[in-house]
Design an enzyme around this catalytic site. Structure first.
Site, PDB file in Angstrom:
ATOM      1  CE1 TYR A 230      -4.130  -1.846   0.989  1.00 28.62           C
ATOM      2  CE2 TYR A 230      -2.632  -3.258   1.977  1.00 28.62           C
ATOM      3  CZ  TYR A 230      -3.787  -3.045   1.436  1.00 28.62           C
ATOM      4  OH  TYR A 230      -4.967  -4.093   1.683  1.00 28.62           O
TER       5      TYR A 230
ATOM      6  CG  HIS B 276      -8.434  -0.577  -2.926  1.00 31.74           C
ATOM      7  ND1 HIS B 276      -9.233  -1.764  -2.261  1.00 31.74           N
ATOM      8  CD2 HIS B 276      -9.738  -0.038  -3.349  1.00 31.74           C
ATOM      9  CE1 HIS B 276     -10.600  -1.323  -1.842  1.00 31.74           C
ATOM     10  NE2 HIS B 276     -10.761  -0.306  -2.959  1.00 31.74           N
TER      11      HIS B 276
ATOM     12  CE  LYS C  37      -5.109  -5.534  -3.909  1.00 30.22           C
ATOM     13  NZ  LYS C  37      -6.149  -5.026  -4.229  1.00 30.22           N
TER      14      LYS C  37
END
Length: 403
Positions: free
Chosen positions: A302, A310, A357
């Site tokens: 993070y 996120h 991600k």
């Protein structure tokens, strides 16, 4: 002991996005448990002697937290609620044992007793959102069934009905709002004021939740920041750095604790060393490192913390032996040592791509025992012999990568 409640996240107080963001910036302003305070040293300015050498008179505020080592779960338990709140709000260390991440069990119990819709924590917000989504699907299915019955009855009479003529409004996700039951006016039931007074008189429950730190987090706080003391569960005394360093390595051996006194069994391919090298590497670069088992990876990175954004990167730790002979004598069951299958790699990459991600393969080179002596493992100085390489994987999505 003062009661510290977590940061409220519920929609009870209709705050704008900027107000909530400013509140989070205030509460989670410190990236690490250590704070550099200059309140008592305001007379130090750039014109003093210290200022000429680039030094200041800032005072380091150390919280000096305490945790109990638990060999069965391979973790460190922080039972003091004040210390748990400090470690979570200053760097997002650990996880609540009865919560999703932030220790919010006590706040949930208080909100449940007071039947409060304000200052809800993250678990309560998620539960309400799921209940509303389920109710929306039921209302939509009920409206569709009513419209279908009316259309079928009209079709038997030889005419066709439109949706407007049926008088049934099929809710949509953009316009649907949850319906709340009206307050009861029965004289047999107590009023809201009486209920509130009754619940205020109730005792606050004991906080049975504790913050659980991984071995990597605990050693980073102890060795790098010197803001954590680890207590031995048997002697109830603070463990020295040498004792903790040896214990964290020997605990991964299958015959632990019979090898607790044999330091010669330590190896460079110890799982604790491999994972700590990765954790220390990214923490030193300013990333917030969290466990990534939810997304089938080892770590999540993070930029500021889970409260703000996120995770941007998902890490898979891949040990690589400098000497292949060391792999043949390894007593540990290391993950990701063998080459990946394309099925597994594609699955993990797809899972993390769908949640926005970026997958990163972090290769940790384990130094050869023939080159590095086993005596180096007696102190954390052996970490300098490890090296890290990174490979970023991106899933090709034609709809997103046309340009």
């Amino acid at each position: 002991m003062p009661l510290i409640t977590p940061q409220p996240r519920g929609p009870g107080k209709k705050k704008g996005g900027s107000s909530r963001r400013n509140e989070n910036n205030r509460i989670y302003a410190n990236p690490l448990p250590l704070i550099f305070s200059a309140e008592e040293n305001r007379f130090w300015t750039s014109h003093t002697v210290l200022g000429l050498f680039g030094l200041s008179g800032s005072r380091v505020v150390n919280p000096h937290c305490e945790g109990i080592f638990d060999p069965y779960t391979r973790s460190v338990w922080v039972t003091d609620s004040v210390h748990s709140t400090i470690l979570w709000r200053r760097g997002f260390f650990g996880k609540g044992t009865l919560s999703r991440s932030e220790p919010t069990w006590l706040a949930r119990q208080i909100n449940a007793r007071q039947n409060a819709e304000k200052n809800m924590v993250s678990e309560q917000v998620t539960a309400n959102r799921r209940a509303e989504r389920k109710q929306f699907k039921l209302d939509r299915a009920r409206a569709i069934a009513q419209a279908a019955e009316a259309a079928e009855a009209a079709f038997k009479e030889g005419r066709v009905l439109t949706v407007e003529e049926t008088g049934v409004v099929i809710p949509s996700a953009a316009t649907w709002k949850p319906s709340r039951p009206p307050p009861s006016s029965s004289p047999d039931q107590p009023t809201s004021a009486a209920v509130e007074d009754q619940k205020v008189d109730e005792d606050i429950p004991d906080n049975v939740e504790h913050l659980q730190l991984t071995l990597q987090e605990a050693f980073f706080l102890l060795w790098t920041l010197d803001c954590l003391s680890v207590i031995d569960p048997d002697t109830h005394a603070a463990m020295s750095l040498e004792e903790i360093w040896q214990t964290l390595q020997l605990i991964h051996f299958p015959l632990y604790p019979s090898l607790a006194s044999d330091v010669t069994n330590t190896r460079f391919d110890n799982p604790f060393l491999i994972n700590y090298v990765v954790y220390h590497h990214y923490r030193s670069l300013g990333w917030i490192v969290r466990n990534g088992i939810k997304f089938c990876v080892d770590y999540l990175l993070y930029k500021r913390g889970p409260v703000f954004h996120h995770a941007e990167f998902a890490l898979v730790v891949c040990p690589v032996y400098e000497d292949e002979e060391d792999r043949q004598t390894c007593p540990f069951d290391l993950q990701n040592v063998d080459p990946f299958s394309w099925t597994w790699l594609s699955t993990v990459n797809r899972v993390n791509s769908q949640v926005q991600k970026t997958l990163v393969l972090t290769y940790v080179t384990i130094p050869a025992r023939s080159r590095c002596q086993a005596a180096l493992l007696a102190s954390p100085a052996c970490l300098q012999y490890f090296s890290i390489r990174e490979i970023v994987l991106r899933r090709f999505i034609p709809a997103r990568m046309r340009d």
